[in-house]
Design an enzyme around this catalytic site. Structure first.
Site, PDB file in Angstrom:
ATOM      1  N   ARG A  19      -7.594  15.357  12.224  1.00  0.00           N
ATOM      2  CA  ARG A  19      -8.676  15.376  13.196  1.00  0.00           C
ATOM      3  C   ARG A  19      -8.251  16.040  14.506  1.00  0.00           C
ATOM      4  O   ARG A  19      -9.051  16.730  15.149  1.00  0.00           O
ATOM      5  CB  ARG A  19      -9.169  13.946  13.436  1.00  0.00           C
ATOM      6  N   GLY A  87      -7.721  15.748   0.116  1.00  0.00           N
ATOM      7  CA  GLY A  87      -9.136  15.425   0.067  1.00  0.00           C
ATOM      8  C   GLY A  87      -9.711  15.201   1.449  1.00  0.00           C
ATOM      9  O   GLY A  87     -10.862  15.557   1.721  1.00  0.00           O
ATOM     10  N   SER A 160     -17.002   5.038   3.233  1.00  0.00           N
ATOM     11  CA  SER A 160     -16.094   6.188   3.159  1.00  0.00           C
ATOM     12  C   SER A 160     -15.970   6.831   4.527  1.00  0.00           C
ATOM     13  O   SER A 160     -16.932   7.408   5.040  1.00  0.00           O
ATOM     14  CB  SER A 160     -16.602   7.227   2.146  1.00  0.00           C
ATOM     15  N   ASP A 312      -5.772   2.987   0.942  1.00  0.00           N
ATOM     16  CA  ASP A 312      -4.634   3.781   0.459  1.00  0.00           C
ATOM     17  C   ASP A 312      -3.412   2.934   0.136  1.00  0.00           C
ATOM     18  O   ASP A 312      -2.428   3.455  -0.398  1.00  0.00           O
ATOM     19  CB  ASP A 312      -4.248   4.826   1.503  1.00  0.00           C
ATOM     20  N   LYS A 339      -9.404   8.862  -5.970  1.00  0.00           N
ATOM     21  CA  LYS A 339      -8.378   9.318  -5.042  1.00  0.00           C
ATOM     22  C   LYS A 339      -7.629  10.502  -5.677  1.00  0.00           C
ATOM     23  O   LYS A 339      -8.121  11.147  -6.592  1.00  0.00           O
ATOM     24  CB  LYS A 339      -7.448   8.158  -4.693  1.00  0.00           C
ATOM     25  N   ARG A 343      -6.347   5.964  -9.095  1.00  0.00           N
ATOM     26  CA  ARG A 343      -5.270   5.092  -8.624  1.00  0.00           C
ATOM     27  C   ARG A 343      -5.337   3.701  -9.214  1.00  0.00           C
ATOM     28  O   ARG A 343      -4.319   3.017  -9.293  1.00  0.00           O
ATOM     29  CB  ARG A 343      -5.288   5.010  -7.084  1.00  0.00           C
ATOM     30  N   ARG A 387       1.292   8.619  -3.382  1.00  0.00           N
ATOM     31  CA  ARG A 387       1.385   7.181  -3.149  1.00  0.00           C
ATOM     32  C   ARG A 387       1.839   6.429  -4.406  1.00  0.00           C
ATOM     33  O   ARG A 387       2.536   5.414  -4.315  1.00  0.00           O
ATOM     34  CB  ARG A 387       0.065   6.637  -2.610  1.00  0.00           C
TER      35      ARG A 387
END
Length: 437
Positions: A19, A87, A160, A312, A339, A343, A387
């Site tokens: 961002r 993503g 989301s 996450d 994801k 996941r 992850r």
């Protein structure tokens, strides 16, 4: 395994890093960023901002400058925008591109090309943009941005932060007020950064969720951004220190945004020896140090309402639950299916391969904790998911036999230097903590 000891800092927050680069490109003036995560995902965003006309310069490790073009000032890229494995970058960038009168094409690696983009295509089409994609809204994606984007009024079907942020980014270029309603509160880094750069954002509580309103066509003014340590990255050495007997570590400067700390709350419910120190505000975000000591854990029941604040972190939480006493239940994990990998399935497979009983009931996961070290000895298929790879390696630290991953290369996309950092925590016993394939 020797205890983990020492004081460390984890890489900068990935969500805030993406961002910071994007808002810097939309601001008037030069934005200075410190602590930027320099993993591949964020570097793809930096390249994309350059392709869209912003001047993006690395001054030193973690220190960057972005000279922006103002809201609505991005230019048409000369080539395809390749977002690699990210993503977050792809979905947020869709919001920017949809609201500029330019043509662009976006792609990514094999993992990203398999992830659904329809969840952002649908709301953004209402602002006047046109999209062409593979079946199911998958990349590569061609975007013809709106010449005069319309403000959106959108209720998210699922919680989301990426979809919310894409809609708000498109709303920057629209006349009037863009409104987003989210059913559950999600990470609010976009709202915080909008205010930091001078936009008018209003937030109201509605049930368990929130209503966010953004006044369109503001003049964003360049502002310095200090990126805190990523709590999602801190999760891995944190859980490792909880599981390896005798460990005691301090993780400095971690982001403590209340909408990102679901894992910390859950671990405390499990009896974790976790405390917070030197809490402070930096750039509109709460920051502090984590003090962690090893100890016994008990099973936990995680409500679905907590998922957005730790979406996450479930793979590494499952590793902690495998060591805990009793059966843990994680509720409402449907979002994990879309994801970097599925996941939910990948986490279950990770545990099963290492002697831990797991059950999937709809969107819930049940982990049968052993009250101590699991057998280990398995080989984990990571599905190009960083992850999953890191969670498997942490599992191996506390298991009775080593754990092997099929591919550790993707760890660098979000946690550059993971192996060196973990190995540096090993105490006087010597040896290596993790060694990804």
């Amino acid at each position: 395994m020797a205890p983990l000891t020492g004081t460390i800092a984890v890489p900068g927050d990935k969500s805030i890093s993406h961002r910071a680069l994007m808002f810097g490109a939309l601001a008037v003036g030069t934005t200075r960023i410190s602590g930027l995560l320099e993993g591949e995902d964020v570097l793809r965003t930096a390249v994309a901002m350059r392709a869209l006309g912003a001047e993006v310069t690395q001054l030193a490790p973690g220190a960057w400058e972005v000279s922006g073009r103002g809201v609505g000032g991005l230019v048409e890229p000369a080539d395809v925008l390749d977002m690699g494995n990210s993503g977050t970058a792809a979905r947020l960038l869709c919001g920017l591109l949809a609201a500029h009168p330019i043509f662009s094409v976006m792609t990514g690696d094999a993992s990203l090309r398999g992830r659904p983009m329809k969840r952002v295509i649908d709301p953004l089409s209402a602002c006047g943009a046109r999209f062409a994609s593979r079946a199911g809204g998958r990349l590569p994606l061609a975007i013809e941005g709106a010449a005069e984007p319309l403000p959106l009024d959108y209720r998210l079907p699922v919680a989301s932060a990426q979809v919310k942020s894409a809609v708000l980014l498109a709303g920057l270029c629209a006349r009037g007020t863009t409104r987003v309603v989210e059913p559950e509160a999600t990470r609010d880094h976009t709202e915080n950064m909008l205010r930091h750069f001078g936009a008018t954002v209003r937030v109201a509580i509605e049930g368990h969720g929130r209503v966010i309103e953004l006044d369109g066509q503001p003049e964003l003014i360049a502002a310095p951004v200090v990126v805190p340590g990523d709590p999602s990255s801190a999760a891995f050495p944190l859980v490792a220190a909880l599981l390896v007997p005798g460990s005691a570590i301090r993780i400095g400067g971690v982001g403590l945004n209340p909408l990102r700390t679901g894992l910390f709350a859950t671990l405390l419910e499990m009896g974790a020896d976790l405390t917070f120190a030197d809490e402070r505000l930096e750039g509109g975000e709460r920051v502090g140090d984590l003090l962690v000591r090893a100890g016994a854990l008990r099973a936990v029941d995680v409500p679905a309402a907590r998922v957005p604040s730790m979406v996450d972190e479930f793979p590494i939480l499952a590793v902690a639950a495998a060591h805990a006493m009793g059966i843990s239940r994680f509720r409402g994990l449907g979002e994990l299916r879309v994801k970097e990998s599925d996941r939910l399935a990948a986490t279950a497979a990770l545990l099963t391969a290492n002697g831990i009983r797991v059950e999937i009931e709809g969107d819930d996961m049940l982990v049968h904790g052993l009250g101590g070290p699991p057998p280990g000895g398995g080989r984990v298929v990571t599905h190009m998911d960083h992850r999953i790879a890191m969670s498997a390696l942490v599992l191996g630290l506390g298991a009775r036999a080593p754990v092997v991953v099929d591919d550790g290369a993707f760890i660098e996309t979000s946690f550059p230097g993971f192996s060196d950092l973990m190995n540096g925590l090993v105490g006087n016993g010597g040896g290596s903590a993790v060694a990804p394939a």
